[in-house]
Design a protein around this motif. Structure first.
Motif, PDB file in Angstrom:
ATOM      1  N   ASN A   1       0.724  -1.228  -0.121  1.00  0.00           N
ATOM      2  CA  ASN A   1       0.243   0.040  -0.128  1.00  0.00           C
ATOM      3  C   ASN A   1       0.818   1.427   0.001  1.00  0.00           C
ATOM      4  O   ASN A   1       0.493   2.354   0.705  1.00  0.00           O
ATOM      5  N   ARG A   2       1.925   1.356  -0.616  1.00  0.00           N
ATOM      6  CA  ARG A   2       2.754   2.408  -1.036  1.00  0.00           C
ATOM      7  C   ARG A   2       3.102   2.743  -2.314  1.00  0.00           C
ATOM      8  O   ARG A   2       3.831   3.818  -2.464  1.00  0.00           O
ATOM      9  N   GLY A   3       2.388   2.018  -3.126  1.00  0.00           N
ATOM     10  CA  GLY A   3       2.395   2.606  -4.528  1.00  0.00           C
ATOM     11  C   GLY A   3       1.554   3.534  -4.822  1.00  0.00           C
ATOM     12  O   GLY A   3       1.110   4.174  -4.102  1.00  0.00           O
ATOM     13  N   LEU A   4       1.350   3.751  -6.413  1.00  0.00           N
ATOM     14  CA  LEU A   4       0.645   4.985  -6.786  1.00  0.00           C
ATOM     15  C   LEU A   4      -0.479   4.445  -7.579  1.00  0.00           C
ATOM     16  O   LEU A   4      -1.142   5.284  -8.179  1.00  0.00           O
ATOM     17  N   PHE A   5      -0.839   3.325  -7.177  1.00  0.00           N
ATOM     18  CA  PHE A   5      -2.389   2.983  -7.823  1.00  0.00           C
ATOM     19  C   PHE A   5      -3.232   2.066  -6.717  1.00  0.00           C
ATOM     20  O   PHE A   5      -2.858   1.411  -5.930  1.00  0.00           O
ATOM     21  N   ASP A   6      -4.264   2.293  -6.851  1.00  0.00           N
ATOM     22  CA  ASP A   6      -5.265   1.740  -5.765  1.00  0.00           C
ATOM     23  C   ASP A   6      -5.390   0.175  -5.940  1.00  0.00           C
ATOM     24  O   ASP A   6      -5.489  -0.260  -7.078  1.00  0.00           O
ATOM     25  N   ASN A   7      -4.962  -0.413  -4.794  1.00  0.00           N
ATOM     26  CA  ASN A   7      -5.003  -2.104  -5.053  1.00  0.00           C
ATOM     27  C   ASN A   7      -6.494  -2.638  -5.395  1.00  0.00           C
ATOM     28  O   ASN A   7      -6.434  -3.755  -5.748  1.00  0.00           O
ATOM     29  N   HIS A   8      -7.257  -1.843  -5.008  1.00  0.00           N
ATOM     30  CA  HIS A   8      -8.722  -2.320  -5.218  1.00  0.00           C
ATOM     31  C   HIS A   8      -9.172  -2.060  -6.826  1.00  0.00           C
ATOM     32  O   HIS A   8      -9.784  -2.868  -7.369  1.00  0.00           O
ATOM     33  N   THR A   9      -8.866  -0.860  -7.381  1.00  0.00           N
ATOM     34  CA  THR A   9      -9.317  -0.510  -8.516  1.00  0.00           C
ATOM     35  C   THR A   9      -8.391  -0.548  -9.706  1.00  0.00           C
ATOM     36  O   THR A   9      -8.678  -0.421 -10.820  1.00  0.00           O
ATOM     37  N   GLY A  10      -7.092  -0.231  -9.198  1.00  0.00           N
ATOM     38  CA  GLY A  10      -6.165  -0.140 -10.344  1.00  0.00           C
ATOM     39  C   GLY A  10      -5.915   1.514 -10.678  1.00  0.00           C
ATOM     40  O   GLY A  10      -5.129   1.541 -11.698  1.00  0.00           O
ATOM     41  N   ARG A  11      -6.578   2.301  -9.941  1.00  0.00           N
ATOM     42  CA  ARG A  11      -6.774   3.581 -10.448  1.00  0.00           C
ATOM     43  C   ARG A  11      -5.574   4.497  -9.851  1.00  0.00           C
ATOM     44  O   ARG A  11      -5.299   4.091  -8.798  1.00  0.00           O
ATOM     45  N   ALA A  12      -5.111   5.594 -10.515  1.00  0.00           N
ATOM     46  CA  ALA A  12      -4.027   6.116 -10.233  1.00  0.00           C
ATOM     47  C   ALA A  12      -4.569   6.982  -8.873  1.00  0.00           C
ATOM     48  O   ALA A  12      -5.436   7.516  -8.975  1.00  0.00           O
ATOM     49  N   LEU A  13      -3.614   7.097  -7.996  1.00  0.00           N
ATOM     50  CA  LEU A  13      -3.901   7.842  -6.753  1.00  0.00           C
ATOM     51  C   LEU A  13      -3.382   9.399  -6.806  1.00  0.00           C
ATOM     52  O   LEU A  13      -2.422   9.758  -7.683  1.00  0.00           O
ATOM     53  N   PRO A  14      -3.883  10.120  -6.337  1.00  0.00           N
ATOM     54  CA  PRO A  14      -3.641  11.575  -6.217  1.00  0.00           C
ATOM     55  C   PRO A  14      -1.977  11.946  -6.115  1.00  0.00           C
ATOM     56  O   PRO A  14      -1.640  12.926  -6.835  1.00  0.00           O
ATOM     57  N   ALA A  15      -1.373  11.091  -5.400  1.00  0.00           N
ATOM     58  CA  ALA A  15       0.056  11.433  -5.314  1.00  0.00           C
ATOM     59  C   ALA A  15       0.835  11.414  -6.834  1.00  0.00           C
ATOM     60  O   ALA A  15       1.809  11.905  -6.664  1.00  0.00           O
ATOM     61  N   LEU A  16       0.444  10.676  -7.598  1.00  0.00           N
ATOM     62  CA  LEU A  16       1.135  10.482  -8.888  1.00  0.00           C
ATOM     63  C   LEU A  16       1.019  11.735  -9.666  1.00  0.00           C
ATOM     64  O   LEU A  16       2.152  12.420 -10.088  1.00  0.00           O
ATOM     65  N   LYS A  17       0.125  12.727  -9.603  1.00  0.00           N
ATOM     66  CA  LYS A  17       0.051  13.932 -10.171  1.00  0.00           C
ATOM     67  C   LYS A  17       0.939  15.020  -9.382  1.00  0.00           C
ATOM     68  O   LYS A  17       1.662  15.909  -9.800  1.00  0.00           O
ATOM     69  N   ALA A  18       0.938  14.711  -8.143  1.00  0.00           N
ATOM     70  CA  ALA A  18       1.600  15.660  -7.149  1.00  0.00           C
ATOM     71  C   ALA A  18       3.215  15.423  -7.530  1.00  0.00           C
ATOM     72  O   ALA A  18       3.894  16.670  -7.417  1.00  0.00           O
ATOM     73  N   LEU A  19       3.507  14.257  -7.998  1.00  0.00           N
ATOM     74  CA  LEU A  19       5.385  14.082  -8.174  1.00  0.00           C
ATOM     75  C   LEU A  19       5.619  15.057  -9.412  1.00  0.00           C
ATOM     76  O   LEU A  19       6.755  15.510  -9.573  1.00  0.00           O
ATOM     77  N   GLN A  20       4.549  15.488 -10.250  1.00  0.00           N
ATOM     78  CA  GLN A  20       5.091  16.053 -11.677  1.00  0.00           C
ATOM     79  C   GLN A  20       5.755  17.427 -11.387  1.00  0.00           C
ATOM     80  O   GLN A  20       6.631  17.709 -12.133  1.00  0.00           O
ATOM     81  N   ARG A  21       5.518  18.119 -10.148  1.00  0.00           N
ATOM     82  CA  ARG A  21       6.129  19.305 -10.045  1.00  0.00           C
ATOM     83  C   ARG A  21       7.369  19.098  -9.727  1.00  0.00           C
ATOM     84  O   ARG A  21       8.332  20.286  -9.699  1.00  0.00           O
ATOM     85  N   PHE A  22       8.103  18.097  -9.590  1.00  0.00           N
ATOM     86  CA  PHE A  22       9.674  18.133  -9.261  1.00  0.00           C
ATOM     87  C   PHE A  22      10.228  18.244 -10.474  1.00  0.00           C
ATOM     88  O   PHE A  22      11.448  18.914 -10.461  1.00  0.00           O
ATOM     89  N   ARG A  23       9.495  17.929 -11.916  1.00  0.00           N
ATOM     90  CA  ARG A  23      10.586  18.299 -13.243  1.00  0.00           C
ATOM     91  C   ARG A  23      10.250  19.587 -13.237  1.00  0.00           C
ATOM     92  O   ARG A  23      10.866  20.281 -14.303  1.00  0.00           O
TER      93      ARG A  23
END
Length: 376
Positions: A354-376
């Motif tokens: 439960n530390r990935g970036l996709f929900d283990n129940h639905t396979g859907r991307a979690l909000p943290a994925l978009k939050a990472l973009q700002r590093f670039r």
């Protein structure tokens, strides 16, 4: 077969004549042209083979690598074990399967998709981390010189194989989370003491030498995990300096549940820039929990002192981490560990981290994925 060649790399090789391999001129990677954003996706082929379904934030089924590229990722990390067939069954259930054949196929996909490749050498048949650095079965009876030769030969063979397959790494970790050394007990160290550093540094130098010979343009990373502890971090890299270990980049693991708060990390990064100004820093592993469901290692509220154990808490951590890292000019990379975890429609692993970036129940991307973009 590559497996057979890998198994042949053991202490009976005896001492290689290193003087026959002059060290290529060191590449200047102290200033990187752009930040690298990525993750360790070592288990992705296993998930795909098992029928995992990945979805974007809107719930649309997507292929993972194109989605990550759309989200600004430009690098991927892959781990390599010496011979994972020897790993305990429990570790195999956790995802230990990355032999050279597996890594070559995944690395080819990564390079063909336009990502930079970070290769992470676990000098073990199974997980190598601060709490365990098991000597590979084939190297168990080596003396110190033979062990260094085995590290050298294994590293060289793997890199030559990848290079020949069109998947030359851009970055290479010589060891994984080696704060306490590697190939225990021979290469074990205490970061606060002076004992046994000559042996560990002999092993690291052997791996580094193979990297320079085969992939002279690659950046070499030495990876430790006490990112919130500046005295320990400084002491470790001072030892490498004293023993003349050849490397380019300081790699750190930073997990909020184990390595103190983000301000502690920031203080370490400030100090690294002051005391090791020629060494860029990469966070080569980070992650935070969004749940503890089906997690055999944690209880419901464990590790919630900094962030709620929810998707929103994971997103909050990610935003704050990215803001801190952008403040440091010496930080040139950020890699999420195990972003591909996705139990939707499959049973790849025994439990859920439960530390990935996709929900283990639905396979859907979690909000943290978009939050990472700002590093670039």
């Amino acid at each position: 077969m590559r497996k057979a060649l890998t198994l042949a790399v053991f202490c009976c090789l005896t001492t290689l004549v290193h003087s026959q391999h002059p060290l290529p001129q060191k590449q200047n990677v102290a200033t990187l042209q752009h930040r690298l954003l990525g993750g360790d996706i070592s288990l992705l082929p296993s998930y795909e083979q098992a029928g995992a379904v990945y979805k974007n934030e809107k719930g649309k089924t997507v292929a993972l690598l194109p989605l990550l590229k759309q989200r600004g990722w430009n690098a991927m990390r892959v781990r390599l074990f010496v011979n994972p067939a020897n790993a305990p069954d429990g570790h195999k259930d956790e995802g230990v399967c990355q032999d050279l054949d597996y890594v070559v196929a995944l690395s080819q996909r990564i390079k063909q998709a336009g990502f930079q490749l970070m290769l992470d050498f676990h000098y073990s048949d199974t997980w190598a981390d601060p709490g365990k650095q098991f000597t590979p079965k084939a190297w168990e009876h080596c003396n110190a010189t033979q062990m260094a030769d085995s590290v050298y030969a294994h590293t060289r063979h793997a890199l030559l194989t990848l290079k020949g397959a069109g998947a030359e790494p851009d970055l290479i970790q010589v060891g994984n989370e080696i704060t306490n050394g590697m190939v225990w007990p021979m290469g074990k160290v205490d970061p606060t003491k002076d004992d046994n550093w000559a042996v560990l540094c002999q092993l690291l130098s052997a791996g580094s030498r193979a990297c320079r010979e085969v992939c002279p343009k690659a950046g070499i990373i030495i990876h430790t995990e006490k990112a919130g502890d500046w005295p320990l971090t400084e002491g470790y890299y001072r030892q490498l300096q004293r023993h003349g270990v050849d490397y380019d980049i300081i790699g750190l693991s930073y997990y909020p549940m184990w390595h103190k708060s983000i301000p502690n990390l920031g203080a370490t990064l400030d100090s690294l820039e002051t005391h090791f100004p020629t060494k860029p820093v990469m966070i080569v592993e980070t992650a935070a929990y969004y749940s503890h469901e089906r997690d055999p290692w944690a209880t419901a509220d464990q590790y919630s002192e900094y962030y709620p154990i929810t998707p929103q808490g994971q997103q909050q951590f990610t935003r704050q981490l990215v803001s801190e890292l952008r403040r440091h000019h010496n930080v040139t990379g950020l890699f999420w560990w195990y972003p591909e975890e996705n139990a939707f429609n499959n049973e790849v692993t025994r439990g859920w981290l439960n530390r990935g970036l996709f929900d283990n129940h639905t396979g859907r991307a979690l909000p943290a994925l978009k939050a990472l973009q700002r590093f670039r």
